[in-house]
Design a protein around this motif. Structure first.
Motif, PDB file in Angstrom:
ATOM      1  N   LEU A  41      46.152  40.130  42.304  1.00  0.00           N
ATOM      2  CA  LEU A  41      47.514  40.480  41.896  1.00  0.00           C
ATOM      3  C   LEU A  41      47.780  41.977  41.989  1.00  0.00           C
ATOM      4  O   LEU A  41      48.934  42.405  41.931  1.00  0.00           O
ATOM      5  N   LEU A  42      46.725  42.755  42.125  1.00  0.00           N
ATOM      6  CA  LEU A  42      46.875  44.202  42.220  1.00  0.00           C
ATOM      7  C   LEU A  42      47.099  44.689  43.648  1.00  0.00           C
ATOM      8  O   LEU A  42      47.091  45.901  43.892  1.00  0.00           O
ATOM      9  N   SER A  43      47.324  43.775  44.567  1.00  0.00           N
ATOM     10  CA  SER A  43      47.453  44.159  45.981  1.00  0.00           C
ATOM     11  C   SER A  43      48.498  45.255  46.223  1.00  0.00           C
ATOM     12  O   SER A  43      48.232  46.220  46.952  1.00  0.00           O
ATOM     13  N   PRO A  44      49.710  45.179  45.636  1.00  0.00           N
ATOM     14  CA  PRO A  44      50.689  46.253  45.883  1.00  0.00           C
ATOM     15  C   PRO A  44      50.222  47.621  45.393  1.00  0.00           C
ATOM     16  O   PRO A  44      50.347  48.618  46.109  1.00  0.00           O
ATOM     17  N   ILE A  45      49.682  47.670  44.181  1.00  0.00           N
ATOM     18  CA  ILE A  45      49.244  48.962  43.646  1.00  0.00           C
ATOM     19  C   ILE A  45      47.950  49.411  44.310  1.00  0.00           C
ATOM     20  O   ILE A  45      47.701  50.613  44.455  1.00  0.00           O
ATOM     21  N   ASN A  46      47.114  48.454  44.742  1.00  0.00           N
ATOM     22  CA  ASN A  46      45.921  48.818  45.507  1.00  0.00           C
ATOM     23  C   ASN A  46      46.317  49.505  46.808  1.00  0.00           C
ATOM     24  O   ASN A  46      45.694  50.497  47.220  1.00  0.00           O
TER      25      ASN A  46
END
Length: 274
Positions: free
Chosen positions: A188-193
């Motif tokens: 779920l952290l793909s965008p901020i990653n």
């Protein structure tokens, strides 16, 4: 319907800002393809004949591909380990902000963003020298540590927006806390990653001061250091310098053009609470 009204002061400022940004780029590009004689006549005019001789000569004089490999090594490993480690730290803090210890730790990391690097530069050099890490691996380690403050700030805001019910459901199904992070939270952290990865890549690729004080071996020099040495040695030959600058800038320009939307989406999503 109301007529659209243009905000001319803002539009004027945007035009001026665009010119101020594009003008140096134009000067760099056109002079990279010129001969020294053409540059001496006018730095604004287009070259009479486009030539790649400056690029070939700059590659040879600066040992460009060695420096490119060093920058690529530092950037890739910095991005990978920054995303993996910083997200873990931020997850632990974000899910325990109700505890005083974690709140203090969070504000401690945030306060580190306001400490100027020159203040701690000499102690850092002394420590890295004492443990034998005045090399590319030591540079990667420092980038990971220095990025922790800002990245924890970004990650924490994003993780708070993820419902805790997802984790509770996974734990009820028998998933461990470690498994919850890697199977539920991390995807779920793909965008901020992506946001952290892009910003970290731009920083590690373009940084000059930290490699200057850490890298003692010339064979370990990254692209920014090569440009510095090149400019000092060939200060009168701007054509070679501009050609070298373009080759150093091109990879990050391409990366940013293709991935810039992730920066905005990651930051804005992290600012929204569910």
């Amino acid at each position: 319907m109301k007529e659209k009204r243009y905000n001319w002061p803002v539009t004027t400022l945007l035009i001026i800002g665009t010119i101020l940004i594009l003008f140096p780029i134009y000067i760099t590009v056109v002079n990279a393809f010129k001969t020294p004689a053409e540059t001496a006549q006018s730095i604004l005019s287009l070259p009479g004949t486009f030539t790649f001789a400056n690029f070939l000569q700059a590659i040879e004089m600066t040992n460009f591909f060695n420096a490119f490999g060093n920058s690529l090594y530092v950037t890739v490993f910095t991005v990978i380990f920054t995303v993996l480690s910083n997200s873990l730290v931020a997850y632990a803090i974000a899910r325990n902000m109700h505890k005083k210890t974690y709140r203090v730790l969070f504000y401690y990391f945030v306060s580190a963003m306001f400490v100027p690097f020159p203040i701690i530069m000499l102690p850092i050099v002394n420590q890295m020298s004492s443990i034998g890490l005045m090399n590319l691996n030591g540079l990667v380690l420092l980038y990971i540590v220095y990025g922790l403050a800002f990245n924890v700030f970004l990650y924490t805001g994003f993780i708070k927006a993820i419902p805790k019910e997802l984790e509770e459901a996974a734990i009820v199904d028998g998933c461990s806390r470690w498994g919850v992070f890697w199977r539920i939270i991390f995807p779920l952290l793909s965008p901020i990653n992506a946001t952290v990865g892009i910003l970290t890549a731009l920083w590690a690729w373009n940084d000059f001061l930290l490699p200057l004080v850490i890298l003692s071996d010339k064979s370990d020099h990254t692209l920014p250091l090569v440009q510095y040495v090149f400019q000092g040695q060939f200060a009168t030959n701007y054509n070679l310098a501009f050609a070298s600058y373009l080759m150093a800038l091109l990879p990050m320009i391409i990366l940013y053009l293709f991935l810039q939307r992730w920066i905005i989406s990651g930051v804005t999503q992290g600012a929204i609470k569910s």
